[in-house]
Design a protein around this motif. Structure first.
Motif, PDB file in Angstrom:
ATOM      1  N   SER A 164      32.840  97.912   2.886  1.00  0.00           N
ATOM      2  CA  SER A 164      32.160  98.927   3.689  1.00  0.00           C
ATOM      3  C   SER A 164      31.766  98.348   5.038  1.00  0.00           C
ATOM      4  CB  SER A 164      30.934  99.452   2.950  1.00  0.00           C
ATOM      5  OG  SER A 164      30.031  98.400   2.651  1.00  0.00           O
ATOM      6  N   TYR A 165      31.404  97.074   5.066  1.00  0.00           N
ATOM      7  CA  TYR A 165      31.078  96.392   6.323  1.00  0.00           C
ATOM      8  C   TYR A 165      32.271  96.401   7.264  1.00  0.00           C
ATOM      9  CZ  TYR A 165      30.234  92.448   9.481  1.00  0.00           C
ATOM     10  OH  TYR A 165      30.102  91.657  10.591  1.00  0.00           O
ATOM     11  N   GLN A 166      33.473  96.063   6.750  1.00  0.00           N
ATOM     12  CA  GLN A 166      34.674  96.035   7.587  1.00  0.00           C
ATOM     13  C   GLN A 166      35.063  97.429   8.054  1.00  0.00           C
ATOM     14  OE1 GLN A 166      37.039  93.970   4.638  1.00  0.00           O
ATOM     15  NE2 GLN A 166      37.082  92.095   5.881  1.00  0.00           N
ATOM     16  N   ARG A 167      34.916  98.429   7.180  1.00  0.00           N
ATOM     17  CA  ARG A 167      35.232  99.807   7.581  1.00  0.00           C
ATOM     18  C   ARG A 167      34.289 100.275   8.679  1.00  0.00           C
ATOM     19  NH1 ARG A 167      35.937 100.388   1.929  1.00  0.00           N
ATOM     20  NH2 ARG A 167      33.854 101.310   1.731  1.00  0.00           N
ATOM     21  N   ASN A 168      33.019  99.956   8.551  1.00  0.00           N
ATOM     22  CA  ASN A 168      32.062 100.318   9.599  1.00  0.00           C
ATOM     23  C   ASN A 168      32.414  99.652  10.918  1.00  0.00           C
ATOM     24  OD1 ASN A 168      30.600 101.891   7.827  1.00  0.00           O
ATOM     25  ND2 ASN A 168      29.069 100.317   7.386  1.00  0.00           N
ATOM     26  N   LYS A 169      32.844  98.405  10.847  1.00  0.00           N
ATOM     27  CA  LYS A 169      33.206  97.659  12.041  1.00  0.00           C
ATOM     28  C   LYS A 169      34.388  98.295  12.760  1.00  0.00           C
ATOM     29  CE  LYS A 169      33.913  92.813  13.392  1.00  0.00           C
ATOM     30  NZ  LYS A 169      34.124  91.434  12.865  1.00  0.00           N
TER      31      LYS A 169
END
Length: 272
Positions: free
Chosen positions: A100-105
């Motif tokens: 989810s962190y990478q998708r948000n980024k």
């Protein structure tokens, strides 16, 4: 990447080309606003800055025009373009396995890119790609034209880069990719853009000897085939860039100092 960024010469090939032909010798708001052998020789008093870019990077697209403008603002500055195959999976993970962190980024990167694009006059259109594209063939197209680019001092005589095939090609690829009009993985479509850019350059420079489209297509097919020297050169650019401290695109390197992101132009000017 963050909001500021995301993601000559050359070689014996160019020298061989130069020996075979004499054509080479004749022929926005600022906030949103390569070491390999050289592609051409220039005078000793010219300062060279390296610009690492990737055609699938929206922030490279945003940095392109301000970087080109540097050669107009500073008469002793030459921009050395470095096609850089940015390793998306290393930075953001494979799409199917992103956290989810990478998708948000990734999501924020495109929001920020559109914010900067909308601040331009006129605004730029940046549509997020519908898949993760491999930009290799498009980067090879840029490298092909860089190796055939007129020497730096000759380019000074080309008004507003209108006759510079590399700039024409680069403008076209960026604009059409981010409006979803160009598949940068399609070698035939990339070849068509190369031919159009070279033919426009020959026309605007009023060259008597025009290269047939079929000859350009054949030469680029050999140039870009798997295992060719061009693929090795592209890998060298990435390796040398990483050794110089480049970790993403767009990046500008001046005297071994790295400036990352499209919003670092004021710091670049301060350095110059």
């Amino acid at each position: 990447s963050r909001g500021s960024g995301l993601f000559g010469p050359v070689t014996s090939h160019y020298r061989q080309q130069q020996q075979r032909s004499h054509l080479y010798n004749t022929a926005i708001p600022l906030l949103c606003t390569h070491h390999l052998p050289r592609l051409y020789s220039t005078t000793a008093d010219v300062r060279r800055i390296e610009f690492y870019f990737d055609y699938r990077s929206p922030f490279s697209y945003l940095a392109k025009d301000p970087v080109i403008q540097l050669e107009s603002e500073y008469k002793d500055v030459e921009v050395v373009w470095r096609p850089f195959a940015f390793p998306l999976d290393e930075a953001f993970g494979p799409p199917e396995a992103r956290s989810s962190y990478q998708r948000n980024k990734v999501r924020y990167a495109y929001v920020d890119a559109r914010r900067c694009a909308n601040a331009r006059t006129p605004p730029l259109t940046i549509l997020g790609p519908q898949k993760v594209f491999d930009s290799t063939i498009a980067l090879l197209g840029g490298l092909y034209l860089l190796e055939r680019r007129p020497p730096f001092q000759q380019r000074r005589d080309i008004q507003q880069y209108g006759g510079d095939a590399f700039i024409t090609y680069t403008n076209t690829v960026f604009e059409q990719f981010f409006t979803r009009k160009l598949d940068i993985e399609d070698a035939q479509l990339i070849t068509q853009r190369i031919i159009a850019a070279l033919q426009l350059q020959q026309q605007q420079q009023q060259q008597e000897q025009r290269t047939p489209a079929a000859d350009i297509a054949s030469e680029f097919r050999i140039f870009s085939q798997a295992g060719s020297q061009a693929h090795h050169e592209l890998a060298q650019i990435r390796s040398k860039g990483e050794q110089a401290g480049v970790f993403g695109v767009p990046s500008i390197v001046i005297d071994k100092e790295v400036f990352f992101g499209n919003d670092r132009m004021e710091w670049v000017r301060h350095k110059l």
